[in-house]
Scaffold this motif. Structure first.
Motif, PDB file in Angstrom:
ATOM      1  N   MET A   1       0.833  -1.217   0.000  1.00 20.06           N
ATOM      2  CA  MET A   1       0.000   0.000   0.000  1.00 20.06           C
ATOM      3  C   MET A   1       0.866   1.266   0.000  1.00 20.06           C
ATOM      4  O   MET A   1       1.815   1.379   0.759  1.00 20.06           O
ATOM      5  N   THR A   2       0.528   2.189  -0.829  1.00 25.80           N
ATOM      6  CA  THR A   2       1.182   3.490  -0.851  1.00 25.80           C
ATOM      7  C   THR A   2       0.210   4.475  -0.208  1.00 25.80           C
ATOM      8  O   THR A   2      -0.999   4.336  -0.374  1.00 25.80           O
ATOM      9  N   GLU A   3       0.748   5.446   0.497  1.00 24.33           N
ATOM     10  CA  GLU A   3      -0.158   6.484   0.999  1.00 24.33           C
ATOM     11  C   GLU A   3      -0.418   7.470  -0.131  1.00 24.33           C
ATOM     12  O   GLU A   3       0.516   8.041  -0.689  1.00 24.33           O
ATOM     13  N   THR A   4      -1.686   7.636  -0.495  1.00 24.17           N
ATOM     14  CA  THR A   4      -2.021   8.513  -1.614  1.00 24.17           C
ATOM     15  C   THR A   4      -2.369   9.908  -1.101  1.00 24.17           C
ATOM     16  O   THR A   4      -3.313  10.068  -0.331  1.00 24.17           O
ATOM     17  N   ILE A   5      -1.605  10.900  -1.553  1.00 22.52           N
ATOM     18  CA  ILE A   5      -1.899  12.289  -1.179  1.00 22.52           C
ATOM     19  C   ILE A   5      -2.958  12.838  -2.139  1.00 22.52           C
ATOM     20  O   ILE A   5      -2.948  12.533  -3.320  1.00 22.52           O
ATOM     21  N   TRP A   6      -3.878  13.651  -1.609  1.00 21.48           N
ATOM     22  CA  TRP A   6      -4.921  14.263  -2.450  1.00 21.48           C
ATOM     23  C   TRP A   6      -4.713  15.774  -2.419  1.00 21.48           C
ATOM     24  O   TRP A   6      -4.729  16.373  -1.347  1.00 21.48           O
ATOM     25  N   GLU A   7      -4.492  16.395  -3.565  1.00 24.78           N
ATOM     26  CA  GLU A   7      -4.286  17.846  -3.628  1.00 24.78           C
ATOM     27  C   GLU A   7      -5.316  18.490  -4.549  1.00 24.78           C
ATOM     28  O   GLU A   7      -5.621  17.951  -5.607  1.00 24.78           O
ATOM     29  N   ARG A   8      -5.831  19.659  -4.143  1.00 25.61           N
ATOM     30  CA  ARG A   8      -6.779  20.386  -4.995  1.00 25.61           C
ATOM     31  C   ARG A   8      -6.048  21.436  -5.824  1.00 25.61           C
ATOM     32  O   ARG A   8      -5.320  22.278  -5.284  1.00 25.61           O
ATOM     33  N   TRP A   9      -6.236  21.383  -7.144  1.00 23.51           N
ATOM     34  CA  TRP A   9      -5.623  22.343  -8.050  1.00 23.51           C
ATOM     35  C   TRP A   9      -6.372  23.667  -8.015  1.00 23.51           C
ATOM     36  O   TRP A   9      -7.586  23.688  -7.801  1.00 23.51           O
ATOM     37  N   ASP A  10      -5.638  24.764  -8.162  1.00 28.38           N
ATOM     38  CA  ASP A  10      -6.226  26.088  -8.347  1.00 28.38           C
ATOM     39  C   ASP A  10      -6.918  26.663  -7.119  1.00 28.38           C
ATOM     40  O   ASP A  10      -7.904  27.384  -7.246  1.00 28.38           O
ATOM     41  N   VAL A  11      -6.403  26.323  -5.949  1.00 28.25           N
ATOM     42  CA  VAL A  11      -6.898  26.969  -4.729  1.00 28.25           C
ATOM     43  C   VAL A  11      -6.280  28.368  -4.649  1.00 28.25           C
ATOM     44  O   VAL A  11      -6.962  29.344  -4.366  1.00 28.25           O
ATOM     45  N   SER A  12      -4.975  28.446  -4.909  1.00 27.35           N
ATOM     46  CA  SER A  12      -4.279  29.732  -4.989  1.00 27.35           C
ATOM     47  C   SER A  12      -3.000  29.515  -5.797  1.00 27.35           C
ATOM     48  O   SER A  12      -2.524  28.394  -5.903  1.00 27.35           O
ATOM     49  N   PRO A  13      -2.425  30.601  -6.370  1.00 24.84           N
ATOM     50  CA  PRO A  13      -1.188  30.440  -7.145  1.00 24.84           C
ATOM     51  C   PRO A  13      -0.057  29.835  -6.309  1.00 24.84           C
ATOM     52  O   PRO A  13       0.718  29.016  -6.818  1.00 24.84           O
TER      53      PRO A  13
END
Ligand code: AMP
Ligand code: MG
Length: 351
Positions: A1-13
């Motif tokens: 198992m890999t820990e999957t990071i979740w990132e939201r695009w375009d929150v701020s520059p």
């Protein structure tokens, strides 16, 4: 198992810059990033690193003879990857890149066979989605990426679909919201005298022919593959895009199709099967009383946009059987029907 990071695009520059740095670090280290494009979400790895390609196949559960597409962010990045570029391919590039068009070229020696499923050709695309373009530019390598789903399932059109299929199997999911088009790119073989469509998509045969004079369609595109067929695009021979339920398509006049689907749905319900119906927005009323999903308005691009989400929703709801109208009338009809036909395992009933 890999820990999957979740990132939201375009929150701020600032956030975008931080995330791009993180994607670069993962990709350069041979890791995997799922990212949004204008077509569907892709599962990206360093396309020049055979180990990254191996990981992509493993995460997807994909047969390793089904090649990956290399994603680039500028035309200069194309030259080192291919052996030759015909004049008509240059015209196509000028007109349709960045955008939902993939071209298959003779590959140069720097492209590993692990990325191309053992082929001497390489498929290349320049996506227009800002997150995809920025990520590829920042990584500084061509990004090998098939669709970010488990092999055989409908392609992901939202980050949540990627998570459903690949959470714990990849390093990062870059969430750019729902995609714009919803169907995979048009794949064009440009190794011959004239372009040949290997997979229909948003860009139609007419779009291509009107620009370069001629365009053929590979005979394997809509035909059921048989044991003797060795398709140019290896993906063509696999069952694809499919929900877990048994899917059947009905073709004919809307009224007759609706009558047949209602009859079959009533029978299936009597047999205790959880039954779903997929139809155009305009026909929803014809199925009153049944579990019906409308895929969107005809001739609008909505059906292409919603198709995979609808198929995944039927799965979530535990459907055993799905009866679908045919959507050939839509402006993206050829591409939609190519996917739906494969999802149905070529099970079409004419009424
Ligand atoms: P996906 O978009 O996830 O379905 O994956 C890429 C698809 O591109 C494969 O299934 C193939 O059909 C096609 N493809 C990739 N590379 C090549 C190639 N060198 N020649 C023909 N088709 C290719
Ligand atoms: Mg795919």
């Amino acid at each position: 198992m890999t820990e999957t990071i979740w990132e939201r695009w375009d929150v701020s520059p600032e956030e975008n810059r931080r995330i791009l740095g993180e994607c670069r670090r993962i990709l350069r280290a041979g890791g995997l990033v799922a990212f949004p494009t204008e077509t569907v979400y892709g599962l990206g790895g360093d396309g020049l690193n055979p180990e990254a390609s191996r990981k992509i196949y493993e995460a997807k559960g994909r047969p390793s003879d089904n090649p990956l597409i290399l994603h680039i962010s500028s035309e200069e990045e194309l030259l080192p990857l291919v052996r030759e570029i015909p004049e008509y391919a240059k015209k196509l590039m000028d007109a349709f890149w960045p955008g939902p068009m993939t071209m298959v070229f003779p590959k140069s020696p720097i492209v590993p066979k692990e990325t191309t499923g053992g082929l001497d050709t390489v498929a290349i695309r320049m996506p227009s989605h800002p997150a995809a373009a920025a990520m590829i530019r920042e990584a500084g390598v061509p990004v090998a990426a098939p669709s970010a789903n488990r092999s055989g399932r409908p392609s992901p059109t939202e980050a949540a679909h990627v998570a459903e299929d690949l959470m714990g199997r990849i390093d990062l999911i870059l969430d750019g919201g729902p995609v714009e088009i919803g169907l995979e790119s048009t794949i064009i073989d440009v190794t011959g005298e004239v372009p040949v469509i290997l997979r229909p998509g948003y860009l139609s045969r007419e779009d291509i022919a009107s620009l370069v004079g001629a365009c053929e369609v590979d005979p394997a595109v809509l035909k059921k593959p048989d044991a003797n067929l060795r398709p140019k695009a290896p993906g063509m021979k696999y069952r694809h895009y499919a929900p877990k339920a048994e899917l059947t398509i009905f073709e004919g006049a809307a009224g007759a199709v609706a009558e047949e689907i209602r009859k079959r749905a009533a029978e299936a319900l009597k047999d205790g099967k959880k039954t779903g119906i997929l139809c155009a927005f305009e026909h929803e009323k014809l199925y009153e009383g049944f579990a019906v999903k409308d895929a969107g308005r005809m001739n609008s691009g909505e059906i292409a946009h919603n198709l995979y989400r609808c198929l995944r929703e039927f799965d979530e709801e535990g459907a055993d059987v799905i009866f679908s109208e045919s959507f050939r009338q839509d402006s993206l009809g050829a591409a939609v029907m190519n996917r739906l036909t494969k999802a149905a395992g070529y099970h079409i009933i004419k009424v």
